[in-house]
Motif scaffolding. Structure first.
Motif, PDB file in Angstrom:
ATOM      1  N   MET A 541      44.892  36.146  39.392  1.00 54.16           N
ATOM      2  CA  MET A 541      45.083  36.213  40.833  1.00 54.16           C
ATOM      3  C   MET A 541      46.543  35.862  41.098  1.00 54.16           C
ATOM      4  SD  MET A 541      43.311  34.144  44.020  1.00 54.16           S
ATOM      5  CE  MET A 541      41.661  34.342  43.392  1.00 54.16           C
ATOM      6  N   LEU A 671      43.075  44.816  42.522  1.00 49.32           N
ATOM      7  CA  LEU A 671      42.918  44.764  43.977  1.00 49.32           C
ATOM      8  C   LEU A 671      44.203  44.238  44.597  1.00 49.32           C
ATOM      9  CD1 LEU A 671      41.031  45.051  46.457  1.00 49.32           C
ATOM     10  CD2 LEU A 671      40.322  42.679  46.064  1.00 49.32           C
ATOM     11  N   ALA A 696      37.659  38.010  43.230  1.00 51.53           N
ATOM     12  CA  ALA A 696      38.606  38.130  42.115  1.00 51.53           C
ATOM     13  C   ALA A 696      37.932  38.163  40.755  1.00 51.53           C
ATOM     14  CB  ALA A 696      39.595  36.968  42.151  1.00 51.53           C
ATOM     15  N   ARG A 699      38.591  40.965  37.907  1.00 51.27           N
ATOM     16  CA  ARG A 699      39.649  41.907  38.269  1.00 51.27           C
ATOM     17  C   ARG A 699      40.960  41.170  38.497  1.00 51.27           C
ATOM     18  NH1 ARG A 699      36.069  42.319  42.661  1.00 51.27           N
ATOM     19  NH2 ARG A 699      35.508  44.406  41.952  1.00 51.27           N
ATOM     20  N   THR A 700      42.041  41.932  38.419  1.00 48.14           N
ATOM     21  CA  THR A 700      43.362  41.397  38.735  1.00 48.14           C
ATOM     22  C   THR A 700      43.618  41.576  40.227  1.00 48.14           C
ATOM     23  OG1 THR A 700      44.170  41.999  36.545  1.00 48.14           O
ATOM     24  CG2 THR A 700      45.825  41.581  38.243  1.00 48.14           C
ATOM     25  N   MET A 701      44.134  40.532  40.870  1.00 47.29           N
ATOM     26  CA  MET A 701      44.403  40.598  42.307  1.00 47.29           C
ATOM     27  C   MET A 701      45.862  40.295  42.584  1.00 47.29           C
ATOM     28  SD  MET A 701      41.158  38.879  44.290  1.00 47.29           S
ATOM     29  CE  MET A 701      42.038  39.041  45.839  1.00 47.29           C
ATOM     30  N   ILE A 703      48.075  39.408  45.890  1.00 53.01           N
ATOM     31  CA  ILE A 703      47.932  39.030  47.291  1.00 53.01           C
ATOM     32  C   ILE A 703      49.313  38.810  47.873  1.00 53.01           C
ATOM     33  CG2 ILE A 703      46.851  37.436  48.912  1.00 53.01           C
ATOM     34  CD1 ILE A 703      44.901  36.663  46.696  1.00 53.01           C
ATOM     35  N   CYS A 714      45.819  30.630  43.875  1.00 56.86           N
ATOM     36  CA  CYS A 714      46.213  31.708  42.956  1.00 56.86           C
ATOM     37  C   CYS A 714      46.582  31.144  41.591  1.00 56.86           C
ATOM     38  CB  CYS A 714      47.405  32.480  43.529  1.00 56.86           C
ATOM     39  SG  CYS A 714      46.999  33.517  44.941  1.00 56.86           S
TER      40      CYS A 714
END
Length: 770
Positions: A541, A671, A696, A699-701, A703, A714
């Motif tokens: 994240m 994302l 999250a 998956r890779t997020m 922001i 994060c």
């Protein structure tokens, strides 16, 4: 055939021994398998799609089964649907019916997909005409498995001739050619068979047109002179038959013209919309929507020219080819007068073309500016209303209308001159010819010139008008040429890298690497990103922070492939971004922006826009994860609630949560939330932030946010400053070692440090009632 044996890898769980048998067993397929043998049918991807994918892979293409569309329900995909799927992916493909003798000719070609009677398929990889066998391969078999020899009798048990042939396009495809008059001509010539039928019908009608004047000439010269009633009855009968036949043939010709026009119109609109979708986002960001819509709207003028005046001119030309020689036969002197008049009209129009072109260019510019103003006003009507900008917008509109009116009036005045000059010439070609013909008939000692004059009068009207129309076609082409130029100024822009055919289609895990990436927007000299380098593993994240203009959104734009003119290397899971299929890349992303667009339709339709096959259960799950389930269920129609254009029946926070749900329903590996929570109220933002950990998961997020408080959880936070990486670390580490981050944090949380003492100092004053 060599080179086609390794078409597909062994699917997971496939037993190679199941596909190692020889030939098709008598009586058809093994239970649950294809006609070629093999393991159980894969539920995820129909075997016909697997066969198409294997054949396409042989030619260097990767077909995405998720892009296959068919209206045939649960039946096996048809040859036409499979062919369309391959064509949409940028390949040449045809659904065909083949016979055994055709198959024996495929000795050294790429694989052909044979569609079997039971809904399965096989790959024809070669043929041996000497031994009267063809080589077939199961699309699910192992790459090391060879092809199976099959004779005509065995194949006839499972195959009735349906097949799909596909290959890479040779040279530039019509869809990739620039939009021009030449392209339009090629589009029209695709209907050559129908045009041939129209031409034949027009020729026949032209010959039929000759008979009534001939009959009139006979009536005048023979019947009236000799008082022959029987001849008159015979001529009337013949004329009636010709009239009926002419009416029937005219109906058939008009019907074919309508069909040709509809086909050209459909192909033209499909091509324009497809090209529009392939334009890069950068174009739409730099050009007003009203301007683009106005220019694209000129395609209708082009369509009317192609299916109207141009087609009519083609028919007129056929008529002239028949009638002009006959006019010269009747009276060469009068015929030369008609031709001379048409020539003078052409010369007048040509003389005015250049000044008309210049003035019409100003008309086009003024109309484009006017369309830009109205488009901008409609799209920004909320701002216009909220800031009471109606007087300013009306003043601007009035100025643009006045400018457009001025140039239209100038164009009208100038174009009025050739019309004024042409009118007496046109009248002379009709009435003048009659007067001269009458004078010639009065001086004719034989007395037969009267019948010829009547015939010439009847035919000259049919000849003079097409001649004038052909002359005017030059003027019409000038206007249509301008329209073609306007449409071409949009459609002939550089397109995005072909998103359908080439490129890798890896299954992403989500590791992102920037290596010395530098990018500068067009029209500027200062890099938006300057030698940016960082790396995050899959499942991270990552928060992106920095002052306005520091390059946060540019990082995400490059990652989505919106801008590709960068230096350095950008990789996902070690694969260079430029080598990845663009459509596959974007389908693997979920993106939520600060301002999100919702289409007209139900909430459910909006959420499954990217994956129409999903169920209501999937929709509910995504809505719950985005914190949207609660307000959707309060609506009268729930997930079937209709969203109007601009979504006026939703609040900003509701729109944002629906956008987040729409991104999550795709189950993206990466994302991107670009200021996605900035429009949310505190309660909605808290709800989304509380779900971030669940969102999250797996998956890779990325922001992007100005609110640092929303990024404290994060794994890593990337701090950007003037396009460069200032630091990357977790929140607590950045507070200690990054001055920029510490300053931004202090600015946003200053009120927390002084909140306690202020309230303590104010409390006694409030108690005293000051």
């Amino acid at each position: 055939m060599d080179g086609t044996d390794g078409l597909t890898p062994v699917p997971a769980g496939q037993n190679e021994a199941e596909t190692a048998g020889g030939g098709i067993p008598p009586g058809g397929n093994p239970a649950g398998g294809s006609p070629l043998g093999g393991g159980p049918r894969r539920a995820e991807t129909p075997i016909r799609l697997l066969a198409m994918m294997a054949a396409a892979r042989y030619h260097g293409f990767e077909l995405d089964p998720g892009e296959f569309r068919s209206d045939e329900g649960n039946v096996a995909p048809s040859a036409a649907a499979l062919s369309t799927w391959a064509q949409n992916a940028g390949m040449w493909a045809r659904a065909v019916r083949l016979k055994w003798r055709h198959l024996l000719r495929f000795d050294d070609t790429g694989p052909v997909v044979l569609l079997f009677k039971d809904g399965t398929a096989g790959l024809l990889t070669g043929a041996n005409a000497e031994h009267k066998v063809v080589l077939l391969k199961d699309p699910r078999s192992a790459a090391s498995d060879g092809s199976l020899p099959v004779d005509q009798m065995r194949l006839a048990e499972v195959w009735d001739g349906d097949a799909v042939m596909l290959r890479a396009h040779r040279g530039i495809t019509q869809a990739d050619e620039p939009f021009s008059l030449r392209w339009l001509a090629a589009l029209v010539l695709q209907q050559r068979r129908s045009l041939r039928d129209i031409g034949i019908a027009s020729l026949v009608l032209s010959f039929l047109t000759i008979f009534p004047p001939l009959l009139v000439m006979t009536v005048v010269d023979k019947v009236l002179v000799h008082h022959s009633t029987s001849t008159l009855v015979l001529l009337a009968t013949i004329l009636g038959i010709f009239v009926l036949y002419e009416a029937f043939l005219g109906y058939a010709r008009r019907l074919i013209v309508l069909v040709v026009g509809a086909r050209i119109d459909a192909r033209l609109n499909l091509h324009v919309f497809a090209r529009l979708l392939r334009l890069p986002l950068d174009y739409f960001e730099r050009h007003p929507a009203g301007e683009t819509m106005h220019k694209i709207g000129q395609i209708y003028r082009v369509r009317e020219f192609l299916t109207g005046k141009l087609l009519t001119a083609f028919l007129d030309l056929m008529t002239l080819c028949v009638l002009l020689p006959f006019l010269f036969y009747l009276n060469s002197a009068l015929a030369w007068i008609v031709v001379a008049g048409a020539t003078v009209i052409t010369l007048v129009l040509v003389a005015f073309l250049r000044p008309l072109r210049v003035v019409f260019g100003n008309v086009v510019k003024a109309e484009t500016d006017k369309a830009s103003v109205i488009g901008e006003t409609v799209f920004g009507i909320k701002t216009v209303k909220s800031m009471a900008l109606e007087p300013q917008r009306k003043a601007l509109w009035d100025a643009k209308v006045a400018d457009a009116g001025k140039w239209r009036l100038a164009f009208g005045r100038l174009s009025n001159w050739p019309q004024t000059i042409i009118t007496p010439i046109e009248r002379f070609m009709t009435t003048g010819v009659i007067l001269i013909g009458a004078w010639m008939a009065l001086n004719d000692p034989t007395g037969y010139a009267v019948g010829s004059l009547f015939a010439f009068m009847m035919l000259s009207m049919r000849v003079a008008q097409p001649l004038v129309q052909l002359a005017r076609l030059i003027e019409d082409y000038e206007e249509v040429g301008s329209s073609i130029g306007e449409v071409a100024s949009v459609l002939n822009r550089p397109l995005e890298t072909d998103a359908a055919s080439g490129g890798l289609r890896p299954k992403f895990k989500g590791a992102i690497t920037y290596e010395d990436v530098t990018f500068t927007y067009a029209g500027t000299k200062i890099p938006a990103l300057d030698r940016v380098s960082f790396e995050v593993p899959a499942g991270t994240m990552l928060g992106l922070v920095g002052r306005s203009g520091s390059g946060k959104s540019t990082v995400t734009r490059l990652l989505q492939g919106i801008n590709r003119e960068y230096s350095g290397f950008l990789k996902i899971d070690g694969a260079d971004l430029r080598e990845i299929n663009l459509r596959h890349l974007r389908q693997s992303f979920g993106v939520v922006l600060q301002e999100n667009f919702l289409f007209r339709g139900s909430i459910r339709d909006n959420l499954i826009a990217g994956r129409p096959g999903l169920t209501l259960e999937d929709v509910v799950r995504a809505a719950r994860l985005a914190g949207a389930e609660e307000f959707i269920e309060r609506m009268p129609n729930g997930y079937e609630t209709y969203i109007e254009e601009g979504s006026p029946n939703l609040s900003g926070g509701q729109r944002q949560r629906l956008a987040i749900a729409r991104a999550l329903i795709m189950d993206p590996r990466i994302l991107i939330l670009d200021e996605a929570t900035s429009a949310l109220d505190p309660e909605s933002e808290a709800l989304v932030n509380a779900n971030l950990a669940r969102i999250a998961r797996g998956r890779t997020m990325l922001i992007v946010s100005h609110r640092l408080s929303s990024l404290t959880e994060c794994d890593q936070i990337l701090v950007l400053d003037k396009g460069k990486v200032a630091d990357i670390a977790p929140h607590r580490v950045l507070l200690e070692r990054c001055a920029i981050y510490r300053q931004l944090w202090a600015q946003q949380n200053r009120h927390l440090e002084t909140q306690g003492p202020r309230h303590a100092a104010l409390a006694p004053n409030l108690a005293q009632g000051d």
